[in-house]
Enzyme design. Structure first.
Site, PDB file in Angstrom:
ATOM      1  N   HIS A  66       6.230 -30.693  10.570  1.00 51.77           N
ATOM      2  CA  HIS A  66       5.837 -29.538   9.848  1.00 51.77           C
ATOM      3  C   HIS A  66       4.640 -29.899   8.992  1.00 51.77           C
ATOM      4  CE1 HIS A  66       9.022 -27.980  12.428  1.00 51.77           C
ATOM      5  NE2 HIS A  66       9.821 -28.379  11.771  1.00 51.77           N
ATOM      6  N   ASP A 116       0.904  -1.212  -0.087  1.00 53.48           N
ATOM      7  CA  ASP A 116       0.079   0.065  -0.209  1.00 53.48           C
ATOM      8  C   ASP A 116       0.965   1.233   0.065  1.00 53.48           C
ATOM      9  OD1 ASP A 116       0.910   0.233   2.607  1.00 53.48           O
ATOM     10  OD2 ASP A 116      -1.043   0.228   3.463  1.00 53.48           O
ATOM     11  N   HIS A 126       9.638 -24.183   8.869  1.00 55.68           N
ATOM     12  CA  HIS A 126       8.422 -24.951   9.491  1.00 55.68           C
ATOM     13  C   HIS A 126       7.236 -24.764   8.944  1.00 55.68           C
ATOM     14  CE1 HIS A 126      11.247 -24.742  13.392  1.00 55.68           C
ATOM     15  NE2 HIS A 126      11.906 -25.232  12.514  1.00 55.68           N
TER      16      HIS A 126
END
Length: 142
Positions: free
Chosen positions: A133, A7, A97
């Site tokens: 994970h 933005d 992860h």
């Protein structure tokens, strides 16, 4: 290819990140905004998220003033794992992860020097592919 968006609050840092990507010979596509004129961050979060989901781009980078709003907006898109990172350890951990597919940063939180190190860490860290994970990512996706 990297999808990048911001933005107005992240516009200047986005320009620095794009220059850095160019120096590293990493292709990117700028999904806006294209000026410092006030705008709504969810618009650019959605554009980058859709580019990553469609596989047009491999990963995404989003920047707003704090990184908070733009990461929340990106994470509303199913299949996106946008991680707000203001340090290199978090960037490394979220790729290793969580297999995060979008990095979010706050231009009013990190300076350009640190931001570029965070970008490099995020882009250069592979997913570990550890079973624990993968299991946890699957739980997130359900």
């Amino acid at each position: 290819m990297i999808a990048i968006g911001s933005d107005h609050g992240g516009f200047e840092l986005k320009k620095e990140v794009m220059e850095h990507l160019k120096e590293r010979n990493i292709e990117y596509k700028d999904y806006g905004t294209y000026s410092k004129e006030s705008c709504d961050y969810p618009v650019y979060a959605k554009k980058v998220a859709e580019a990553v989901l469609s596989k047009e781009c491999e990963l995404g980078i989003l920047i707003c003033g704090t990184g908070i709003g733009i990461s929340i907006a990106a994470n509303k898109v199913k299949g996106i794992r946008a991680a707000l990172c203001h340090d290199c350890f978090s960037a490394e951990a979220t790729k290793s992860h969580n297999d995060a597919n979008i990095l979010a940063m706050g231009a009013r939180v990190v300076g350009p020097g640190l931001a570029l190190k965070i970008v490099d860490t995020f882009l250069d860290t592979p997913f570990s592919n550890d079973e624990r994970h993968i299991r946890r990512i699957n739980l997130i996706e359900d």
